[in-house]
Design a protein around this motif. Sequence first.
Motif, PDB file in Angstrom:
ATOM      1  N   ALA A 170      40.619  17.094  43.577  1.00  0.00           N
ATOM      2  CA  ALA A 170      42.024  17.409  43.494  1.00  0.00           C
ATOM      3  C   ALA A 170      42.568  16.905  42.124  1.00  0.00           C
ATOM      4  O   ALA A 170      43.520  17.525  41.381  1.00  0.00           O
ATOM      5  N   PHE A 171      42.108  15.731  41.521  1.00  0.00           N
ATOM      6  CA  PHE A 171      42.212  15.043  40.449  1.00  0.00           C
ATOM      7  C   PHE A 171      41.674  15.656  39.132  1.00  0.00           C
ATOM      8  O   PHE A 171      41.470  15.133  38.038  1.00  0.00           O
ATOM      9  N   TYR A 172      40.722  16.791  39.213  1.00  0.00           N
ATOM     10  CA  TYR A 172      39.737  17.017  38.169  1.00  0.00           C
ATOM     11  C   TYR A 172      40.529  17.484  36.951  1.00  0.00           C
ATOM     12  O   TYR A 172      40.179  17.057  35.942  1.00  0.00           O
ATOM     13  N   ASN A 173      41.745  18.279  37.129  1.00  0.00           N
ATOM     14  CA  ASN A 173      42.273  18.479  35.973  1.00  0.00           C
ATOM     15  C   ASN A 173      43.030  17.237  35.269  1.00  0.00           C
ATOM     16  O   ASN A 173      42.939  17.238  33.995  1.00  0.00           O
ATOM     17  N   ASP A 174      43.482  16.227  36.069  1.00  0.00           N
ATOM     18  CA  ASP A 174      43.926  15.018  35.293  1.00  0.00           C
ATOM     19  C   ASP A 174      42.760  14.510  34.451  1.00  0.00           C
ATOM     20  O   ASP A 174      43.171  13.916  33.473  1.00  0.00           O
ATOM     21  N   PHE A 175      41.707  14.184  34.934  1.00  0.00           N
ATOM     22  CA  PHE A 175      40.509  13.578  34.590  1.00  0.00           C
ATOM     23  C   PHE A 175      40.241  14.452  33.040  1.00  0.00           C
ATOM     24  O   PHE A 175      40.084  13.660  31.827  1.00  0.00           O
ATOM     25  N   THR A 176      40.286  15.843  33.225  1.00  0.00           N
ATOM     26  CA  THR A 176      39.892  16.517  32.095  1.00  0.00           C
ATOM     27  C   THR A 176      40.938  16.380  30.843  1.00  0.00           C
ATOM     28  O   THR A 176      40.805  16.398  29.830  1.00  0.00           O
ATOM     29  N   ASP A 177      42.053  16.523  31.316  1.00  0.00           N
ATOM     30  CA  ASP A 177      43.273  16.369  30.390  1.00  0.00           C
ATOM     31  C   ASP A 177      43.322  14.980  29.555  1.00  0.00           C
ATOM     32  O   ASP A 177      43.663  15.170  28.532  1.00  0.00           O
ATOM     33  N   LYS A 178      43.152  14.007  30.201  1.00  0.00           N
ATOM     34  CA  LYS A 178      42.969  12.737  29.737  1.00  0.00           C
ATOM     35  C   LYS A 178      41.481  12.630  28.882  1.00  0.00           C
ATOM     36  O   LYS A 178      41.456  11.405  28.088  1.00  0.00           O
ATOM     37  N   MET A 182      33.386  10.820  32.226  1.00  0.00           N
ATOM     38  CA  MET A 182      32.995  10.390  33.610  1.00  0.00           C
ATOM     39  C   MET A 182      31.845  10.362  34.204  1.00  0.00           C
ATOM     40  O   MET A 182      30.719  11.032  33.658  1.00  0.00           O
ATOM     41  N   THR A 183      31.732   9.331  34.958  1.00  0.00           N
ATOM     42  CA  THR A 183      30.335   9.027  35.649  1.00  0.00           C
ATOM     43  C   THR A 183      30.685   8.738  37.103  1.00  0.00           C
ATOM     44  O   THR A 183      31.525   7.830  37.567  1.00  0.00           O
ATOM     45  N   HIS A 214      46.086   3.799  33.011  1.00  0.00           N
ATOM     46  CA  HIS A 214      45.762   2.475  32.412  1.00  0.00           C
ATOM     47  C   HIS A 214      44.331   2.559  31.416  1.00  0.00           C
ATOM     48  O   HIS A 214      44.094   1.699  30.559  1.00  0.00           O
ATOM     49  N   GLY A 215      43.768   3.462  32.001  1.00  0.00           N
ATOM     50  CA  GLY A 215      42.147   3.565  31.503  1.00  0.00           C
ATOM     51  C   GLY A 215      42.165   4.380  30.455  1.00  0.00           C
ATOM     52  O   GLY A 215      43.012   5.198  29.921  1.00  0.00           O
ATOM     53  N   ARG A 216      40.962   4.494  29.557  1.00  0.00           N
ATOM     54  CA  ARG A 216      40.624   5.577  28.547  1.00  0.00           C
ATOM     55  C   ARG A 216      39.237   5.492  28.347  1.00  0.00           C
ATOM     56  O   ARG A 216      38.436   4.482  28.564  1.00  0.00           O
ATOM     57  N   GLY A 217      38.658   6.543  27.619  1.00  0.00           N
ATOM     58  CA  GLY A 217      37.390   6.577  27.256  1.00  0.00           C
ATOM     59  C   GLY A 217      36.378   6.527  28.610  1.00  0.00           C
ATOM     60  O   GLY A 217      36.479   7.774  29.270  1.00  0.00           O
ATOM     61  N   ARG A 218      35.668   5.769  28.955  1.00  0.00           N
ATOM     62  CA  ARG A 218      34.574   5.709  30.192  1.00  0.00           C
ATOM     63  C   ARG A 218      35.443   5.197  31.325  1.00  0.00           C
ATOM     64  O   ARG A 218      36.164   4.494  31.429  1.00  0.00           O
ATOM     65  N   MET A 219      34.693   6.109  32.467  1.00  0.00           N
ATOM     66  CA  MET A 219      35.427   5.745  33.803  1.00  0.00           C
ATOM     67  C   MET A 219      34.078   6.039  34.866  1.00  0.00           C
ATOM     68  O   MET A 219      33.439   7.150  34.657  1.00  0.00           O
ATOM     69  N   SER A 232      33.025   0.921  47.488  1.00  0.00           N
ATOM     70  CA  SER A 232      33.544   1.937  46.403  1.00  0.00           C
ATOM     71  C   SER A 232      33.809   1.153  45.257  1.00  0.00           C
ATOM     72  O   SER A 232      34.597   0.073  45.288  1.00  0.00           O
ATOM     73  N   LEU A 233      33.336   1.725  44.207  1.00  0.00           N
ATOM     74  CA  LEU A 233      33.702   0.909  42.919  1.00  0.00           C
ATOM     75  C   LEU A 233      34.537   2.153  42.122  1.00  0.00           C
ATOM     76  O   LEU A 233      33.989   3.290  41.771  1.00  0.00           O
ATOM     77  N   PHE A 234      35.617   1.444  41.310  1.00  0.00           N
ATOM     78  CA  PHE A 234      36.242   2.159  40.560  1.00  0.00           C
ATOM     79  C   PHE A 234      36.480   1.277  39.260  1.00  0.00           C
ATOM     80  O   PHE A 234      37.015   0.354  39.092  1.00  0.00           O
TER      81      PHE A 234
END
Length: 300
Positions: A170-178, A182-183, A214-219, A232-234
């Motif tokens: 569901a959040f795929y587009n949000d990750f892509t836009d930012k 991703m790992t 609040h993040g950027r770059g790697r997630m 679960s790790l974020f």
Amino acid sequence: MGIVLLCILLAVVCAGLGLWVWTQHRALKEAAAQLEELVRGDSTTRLRMAVPNRAAEELLEEVNRLLEQRREDQSHWLERERSLRQQIANVSHDLRTPLTSILGYLQLMEGEDLPEEERREYLAVVESRARALQSLITGFYDLSRLEGGEYPLEREPVNLYTSLSGLLAAFYNDFTDKGFDMTVELEENLPPVQADSGGVLRVFTNLIRNALDHGRGRMTIKLYREGEQVVSLFANETDELTEEDLPRVFDRFFTSDKMRTGRNTGLGLAIVKTLTQQMGCGVTAALEDGMFAIRVTWPL
């Protein structure tokens, strides 16, 4: 002669008793004066007897204990008052920011010569700010219900893989836009955990939104079994947090933006902590290789 000696002895004893009574009376009056002074002021001095008296000393020791408890209660009350004032200031700031923006754009839209394209653009901004305000107020309400024990949680077997994988899609587009690097590593065939299904979704959603905001770059997002629990790790790359911030990241209204320039409260992580605790889970935060990592352990 014997009678005279007896009278002298009795007189000495009476004088001794009188002196003892006088010294005890004086010592108790001094202790009372000390107590009155301590009650009026902020001194941490302990009450003491000027002359030995076991019973009175035991009484004063109990009084000293009560005075120490009173000072601790007063200190806690002052800290709570300071915290409440800070929270009110933060809430006022976080409500005022979107409201000011909404009012500003509404004034701009009143212009008769405003092109339709700009009007639609301003309207979209107003809608966005209004939704942010709605989310903020909902967060206040939910946290209040959680801390007041009014948020019903029902334990049942929950498949974390299904819950998390669906949210990530569901959040795929949000990750892509930012533009995140991703790992994602989700272990399949994990046993179910005992938790509230709605609470699980709320925890995962808040953690994802926190990383997006609040993040950027790697997630990095992981889900794996570790002994008799599922972890679960974020983790997201950040340069905002320091080691000194870590003990406070789950506090309500915490923000790493010291000037609070456009940042809202830290209600998301506060809700995560409260929810996980009420579901019997553990949650920790750490800085690892420039990554802010939050781990939630879900007992099987």
